[in-house]
Design a protein around this motif. Structure first.
Motif, PDB file in Angstrom:
ATOM      1  N   ALA A 158       0.956  -1.342  -0.040  1.00 47.15           N
ATOM      2  CA  ALA A 158       0.030   0.020   0.192  1.00 47.15           C
ATOM      3  C   ALA A 158       0.958   1.211   0.094  1.00 47.15           C
ATOM      4  N   THR A 161       2.344   1.410  -3.531  1.00 50.35           N
ATOM      5  CA  THR A 161       1.345   1.833  -4.665  1.00 50.35           C
ATOM      6  C   THR A 161       0.891   3.142  -4.477  1.00 50.35           C
ATOM      7  N   ASP A 167      -2.217   5.747  -6.075  1.00 49.36           N
ATOM      8  CA  ASP A 167      -3.444   4.957  -6.148  1.00 49.36           C
ATOM      9  C   ASP A 167      -3.970   5.441  -4.723  1.00 49.36           C
ATOM     10  N   ALA A 170      -5.133   2.437  -2.228  1.00 50.98           N
ATOM     11  CA  ALA A 170      -4.206   1.517  -1.789  1.00 50.98           C
ATOM     12  C   ALA A 170      -4.394   1.155  -0.131  1.00 50.98           C
ATOM     13  N   ARG A 173      -7.230  -1.217   0.073  1.00 51.46           N
ATOM     14  CA  ARG A 173      -6.955  -2.451  -0.379  1.00 51.46           C
ATOM     15  C   ARG A 173      -6.117  -3.131   0.604  1.00 51.46           C
TER      16      ARG A 173
END
Length: 184
Positions: A158, A161, A167, A170, A173
């Protein structure tokens, strides 16, 4: 007279902008407009000054992650709390400018200290995963070290990313991946 905390804060800013090698007693004294002896009274060597940045970061991490989770029961609840606080911390502005992503390229003394702290953190995660298995909160036969590896990897990914690809989802996620791996 400049305080130790002021020196560490200024050193961390130099490190974030220019790397650990740029953090020197002489350079910091010049940046702050103070005599070198004012810096060397707190930090006798450039190495000790550089390591103080890592220890300061570890203290911030502890206050943001481990201390808030410490009241939770050991095992799965503490593991979830540690990971929740870690993702929140990683996503926060307090973490921006972190140096761990490029640890392989750091001076040996800095990299070695970061590795020591990271090993301890991963062992903490694995220890709570082991307790979660023993308490029946994770399936029998679950490898606690594998759990620690996976959840650690989710948060590190994360960071990468978000930092490299921009992102903004991230960290969400990572949260979903952690819930998938350990439940909750």
């Amino acid at each position: 007279m400049v305080t130790r905390d002021e020196l560490v804060g200024a050193a961390a800013a130099v490190s974030a902008a220019d790397g650990f090698e740029a953090v020197t007693i002489e350079g910091l004294a010049q940046d702050l407009g103070v005599p070198e002896r004012d810096v060397s009274e707190h930090f006798p060597t450039d190495e000790s000054l550089q390591l103080s940045i890592v220890w300061s970061g570890a203290d911030v991490f502890s206050k943001a992650v481990t201390e808030p989770a410490s009241g939770r029961p050991e095992g799965i609840e503490r593991l979830r709390a540690l990971l929740e606080h870690w993702v929140d911390y990683a996503e926060s502005d307090a973490y921006r400018g972190g140096f761990v992503g490029g640890a392989a390229d750091l001076p040996d003394h800095v990299r070695d200290l970061i590795a020591e702290i990271a090993r301890s953190w991963i062992a903490t995660l694995a220890g709570h995963a082991r307790l979660a298995v023993e308490q029946g909160d994770l399936p029998p036969g679950t490898d606690p070290h594998q759990v620690a590896f996976e959840v650690h990897g989710l948060v590190q990914e994360a960071n990468w990313t978000f930092g490299v690809l921009g992102d903004r989802d991230a960290y969400n996620r990572a949260r979903r991946g952690i819930r998938h791996r350990i439940g909750g």
